[in-house]
Design a protein around this motif. Structure first.
Motif, PDB file in Angstrom:
ATOM      1  N   ILE A 193      86.247   1.444  92.060  1.00  0.00           N
ATOM      2  CA  ILE A 193      87.510   0.770  91.766  1.00  0.00           C
ATOM      3  C   ILE A 193      87.213  -0.570  91.093  1.00  0.00           C
ATOM      4  O   ILE A 193      86.536  -1.435  91.667  1.00  0.00           O
ATOM      5  N   LEU A 194      87.707  -0.734  89.871  1.00  0.00           N
ATOM      6  CA  LEU A 194      87.485  -1.954  89.098  1.00  0.00           C
ATOM      7  C   LEU A 194      88.761  -2.787  89.103  1.00  0.00           C
ATOM      8  O   LEU A 194      89.808  -2.331  88.626  1.00  0.00           O
ATOM      9  N   GLY A 195      88.693  -3.983  89.656  1.00  0.00           N
ATOM     10  CA  GLY A 195      89.856  -4.858  89.718  1.00  0.00           C
ATOM     11  C   GLY A 195      89.966  -5.752  88.493  1.00  0.00           C
ATOM     12  O   GLY A 195      88.974  -6.336  88.052  1.00  0.00           O
ATOM     13  N   PHE A 196      91.181  -5.853  87.942  1.00  0.00           N
ATOM     14  CA  PHE A 196      91.437  -6.714  86.790  1.00  0.00           C
ATOM     15  C   PHE A 196      92.585  -7.667  87.118  1.00  0.00           C
ATOM     16  O   PHE A 196      93.434  -7.380  87.960  1.00  0.00           O
ATOM     17  N   GLU A 197      92.603  -8.769  86.412  1.00  0.00           N
ATOM     18  CA  GLU A 197      93.573  -9.820  86.707  1.00  0.00           C
ATOM     19  C   GLU A 197      95.002  -9.419  86.366  1.00  0.00           C
ATOM     20  O   GLU A 197      95.954  -9.834  87.021  1.00  0.00           O
ATOM     21  N   ASN A 198      95.176  -8.596  85.335  1.00  0.00           N
ATOM     22  CA  ASN A 198      96.527  -8.235  84.904  1.00  0.00           C
ATOM     23  C   ASN A 198      96.523  -6.817  84.342  1.00  0.00           C
ATOM     24  O   ASN A 198      95.463  -6.252  84.044  1.00  0.00           O
ATOM     25  N   PRO A 199      97.716  -6.221  84.180  1.00  0.00           N
ATOM     26  CA  PRO A 199      97.792  -4.837  83.693  1.00  0.00           C
ATOM     27  C   PRO A 199      97.203  -4.646  82.297  1.00  0.00           C
ATOM     28  O   PRO A 199      96.609  -3.602  82.026  1.00  0.00           O
ATOM     29  N   LEU A 200      97.377  -5.607  81.416  1.00  0.00           N
ATOM     30  CA  LEU A 200      96.865  -5.444  80.058  1.00  0.00           C
ATOM     31  C   LEU A 200      95.353  -5.271  80.058  1.00  0.00           C
ATOM     32  O   LEU A 200      94.810  -4.432  79.328  1.00  0.00           O
ATOM     33  N   ASP A 201      94.663  -6.061  80.875  1.00  0.00           N
ATOM     34  CA  ASP A 201      93.208  -5.938  80.943  1.00  0.00           C
ATOM     35  C   ASP A 201      92.801  -4.593  81.539  1.00  0.00           C
ATOM     36  O   ASP A 201      91.811  -3.987  81.101  1.00  0.00           O
ATOM     37  N   ALA A 202      93.558  -4.125  82.533  1.00  0.00           N
ATOM     38  CA  ALA A 202      93.233  -2.835  83.161  1.00  0.00           C
ATOM     39  C   ALA A 202      93.435  -1.696  82.167  1.00  0.00           C
ATOM     40  O   ALA A 202      92.628  -0.760  82.099  1.00  0.00           O
ATOM     41  N   ARG A 203      94.477  -1.781  81.357  1.00  0.00           N
ATOM     42  CA  ARG A 203      94.727  -0.739  80.354  1.00  0.00           C
ATOM     43  C   ARG A 203      93.664  -0.778  79.264  1.00  0.00           C
ATOM     44  O   ARG A 203      93.175   0.266  78.820  1.00  0.00           O
ATOM     45  N   ASP A 204      93.330  -1.999  78.835  1.00  0.00           N
ATOM     46  CA  ASP A 204      92.325  -2.138  77.776  1.00  0.00           C
ATOM     47  C   ASP A 204      90.962  -1.620  78.220  1.00  0.00           C
ATOM     48  O   ASP A 204      90.148  -1.215  77.380  1.00  0.00           O
ATOM     49  N   ALA A 205      90.707  -1.633  79.535  1.00  0.00           N
ATOM     50  CA  ALA A 205      89.436  -1.106  80.031  1.00  0.00           C
ATOM     51  C   ALA A 205      89.321   0.383  79.735  1.00  0.00           C
ATOM     52  O   ALA A 205      88.238   0.895  79.430  1.00  0.00           O
ATOM     53  N   VAL A 206      90.444   1.094  79.819  1.00  0.00           N
ATOM     54  CA  VAL A 206      90.436   2.518  79.469  1.00  0.00           C
ATOM     55  C   VAL A 206      90.306   2.678  77.963  1.00  0.00           C
ATOM     56  O   VAL A 206      89.549   3.516  77.468  1.00  0.00           O
ATOM     57  N   LYS A 207      91.029   1.850  77.241  1.00  0.00           N
ATOM     58  CA  LYS A 207      91.005   1.924  75.781  1.00  0.00           C
ATOM     59  C   LYS A 207      89.609   1.670  75.224  1.00  0.00           C
ATOM     60  O   LYS A 207      89.173   2.329  74.270  1.00  0.00           O
ATOM     61  N   SER A 208      88.868   0.736  75.842  1.00  0.00           N
ATOM     62  CA  SER A 208      87.535   0.387  75.358  1.00  0.00           C
ATOM     63  C   SER A 208      86.445   1.300  75.895  1.00  0.00           C
ATOM     64  O   SER A 208      85.309   1.263  75.415  1.00  0.00           O
ATOM     65  N   GLY A 209      86.778   2.083  76.922  1.00  0.00           N
ATOM     66  CA  GLY A 209      85.784   2.951  77.538  1.00  0.00           C
ATOM     67  C   GLY A 209      85.091   2.334  78.723  1.00  0.00           C
ATOM     68  O   GLY A 209      84.208   2.954  79.325  1.00  0.00           O
ATOM     69  N   ALA A 210      85.489   1.113  79.110  1.00  0.00           N
ATOM     70  CA  ALA A 210      84.875   0.460  80.271  1.00  0.00           C
ATOM     71  C   ALA A 210      85.312   1.111  81.577  1.00  0.00           C
ATOM     72  O   ALA A 210      84.653   0.958  82.614  1.00  0.00           O
ATOM     73  N   ALA A 211      86.418   1.819  81.547  1.00  0.00           N
ATOM     74  CA  ALA A 211      86.911   2.535  82.725  1.00  0.00           C
ATOM     75  C   ALA A 211      87.314   3.941  82.310  1.00  0.00           C
ATOM     76  O   ALA A 211      87.688   4.189  81.164  1.00  0.00           O
ATOM     77  N   ASP A 212      87.227   4.872  83.252  1.00  0.00           N
ATOM     78  CA  ASP A 212      87.605   6.257  82.980  1.00  0.00           C
ATOM     79  C   ASP A 212      89.108   6.476  83.075  1.00  0.00           C
ATOM     80  O   ASP A 212      89.650   7.401  82.458  1.00  0.00           O
ATOM     81  N   ALA A 213      89.773   5.633  83.861  1.00  0.00           N
ATOM     82  CA  ALA A 213      91.213   5.790  84.064  1.00  0.00           C
ATOM     83  C   ALA A 213      91.783   4.468  84.568  1.00  0.00           C
ATOM     84  O   ALA A 213      91.062   3.618  85.095  1.00  0.00           O
ATOM     85  N   HIS A 214      93.074   4.326  84.405  1.00  0.00           N
ATOM     86  CA  HIS A 214      93.806   3.203  84.986  1.00  0.00           C
ATOM     87  C   HIS A 214      94.894   3.772  85.871  1.00  0.00           C
ATOM     88  O   HIS A 214      95.612   4.709  85.488  1.00  0.00           O
ATOM     89  N   PHE A 215      95.031   3.210  87.076  1.00  0.00           N
ATOM     90  CA  PHE A 215      96.055   3.630  88.024  1.00  0.00           C
ATOM     91  C   PHE A 215      97.025   2.464  88.160  1.00  0.00           C
ATOM     92  O   PHE A 215      96.657   1.389  88.640  1.00  0.00           O
ATOM     93  N   GLY A 216      98.270   2.679  87.697  1.00  0.00           N
ATOM     94  CA  GLY A 216      99.204   1.558  87.697  1.00  0.00           C
ATOM     95  C   GLY A 216     100.650   2.006  87.685  1.00  0.00           C
ATOM     96  O   GLY A 216     100.981   3.163  87.999  1.00  0.00           O
TER      97      GLY A 216
END
Length: 292
Positions: A193-216
């Protein structure tokens, strides 16, 4: 406060005002038209038992004055001409038409919605008022007319193969301190589980490939996915998640403790709008990418 949607975080100062919802006849026959055959995969939520039989209440209010907040898109907001519009506005109008009641909508600051209801400046609050926030006030609530589920988004090319029951080793982006983080940490310990400060950063993590999925939050994601910011990167997968204690509290209309008849009439009207297809039309009008 209303539900913690990113859309609400930058609410501008609201100005009290009154808009009479004239012309209830604007809810015309096109609202009850069946869904197009080109929309077979659109999911429209159903919160009402289709087999239940509900008699029309014997007490129907002659007039309903709704209390709401402004700048709450897509529920209440102003169009380019400055006119109030939105899902809640059209829903209120449709409810009044169903009941044969005259209808008005008064805009208030959120913090004075309940005092305004107590002072009889309005008859019903339609503003995403949380039952928890209203605890102890003895308000009557209708049945929920919309729930706000959690959803996964994943890279678009992996949406068909994503298995939310097999998350071992996957990196799941969430917003730190959110209900989504609490749920993911508890129920998917096998995932990272990767914690991000805000939803935009969590979404961008999926977009960039840093995360496999975002749960929000499914609602806000339904507007982000088709946006330029998403750039076609991602898609919904799995879900929706409406687990009790996390994502089960929905949006309902509140009336005074001394006015249970009005809440009962509005609940009846909500069920009728669903059965007639009007709710579906409104949902698809304001949520073209279903978050269910």
């Amino acid at each position: 406060m209303p539900f913690s949607l990113p859309l609400l975080r930058n609410l501008r100062r609201l100005t009290a005002g009154l808009l009479v919802l004239a012309g209830a006849a604007a809810i015309t026959a096109n609202l009850v038209a069946p869904a197009s055959a080109q929309e077979p995969d659109v999911r429209v939520p159903n919160f009402w038992d289709p087999k239940a039989v509900h008699d029309r209440p014997t007490t129907i209010p002659d007039k309903i004055q709704f209390l709401a907040i402004d700048n709450y898109p897509p529920f209440v907001f102003r169009d380019p001409q400055g006119r109030l519009t939105g899902f809640n506005v059209d829903l209120a109008r449709a409810l009044c038409q169903e009941l044969g009641s005259s209808c008005a909508l008064r805009i208030k600051l959120f913090d004075i919605l309940m005092p305004a209801l107590d002072e009889e400046e309005g008859d019903a609050i339609i503003a995403g008022l949380s039952r928890k926030r209203a605890a102890g006030r003895g308000l009557n609530f209708t049945e929920d007319y919309l729930k706000l589920p959690a959803r996964f988004i994943v890279p678009a090319d992996k949406a068909e193969t994503f298995d939310e029951q097999a998350l071992t080793g996957l990196k799941i982006a969430v917003v730190e301190g959110s209900r989504h983080e609490a749920f993911a940490t508890r129920f998917w310990p096998e995932a990272e589980i990767l914690g991000f400060e805000n939803p935009l950063d969590a979404r961008d993590a999926v977009k960039s490939g840093a995360a496999d999925a975002h749960f929000g939050d499914g609602l806000s994601l339904s507007f982000w996915l088709p946006s330029e910011a998403a750039d076609g990167c991602c898609a919904f997968a799995g879900g929706p998640w409406l687990e009790p204690g996390y994502f089960d509290e929905g949006m309902a209309i509140a009336t005074r403790a001394s006015d249970p008849e009005r809440a009962a009439a509005l609940t009846y009207a909500l069920r009728q709008l669903h059965q007639k297809g009007i709710y579906r039309e409104l949902y698809l009008r304001y949520f073209p990418l279903s978050f269910y």
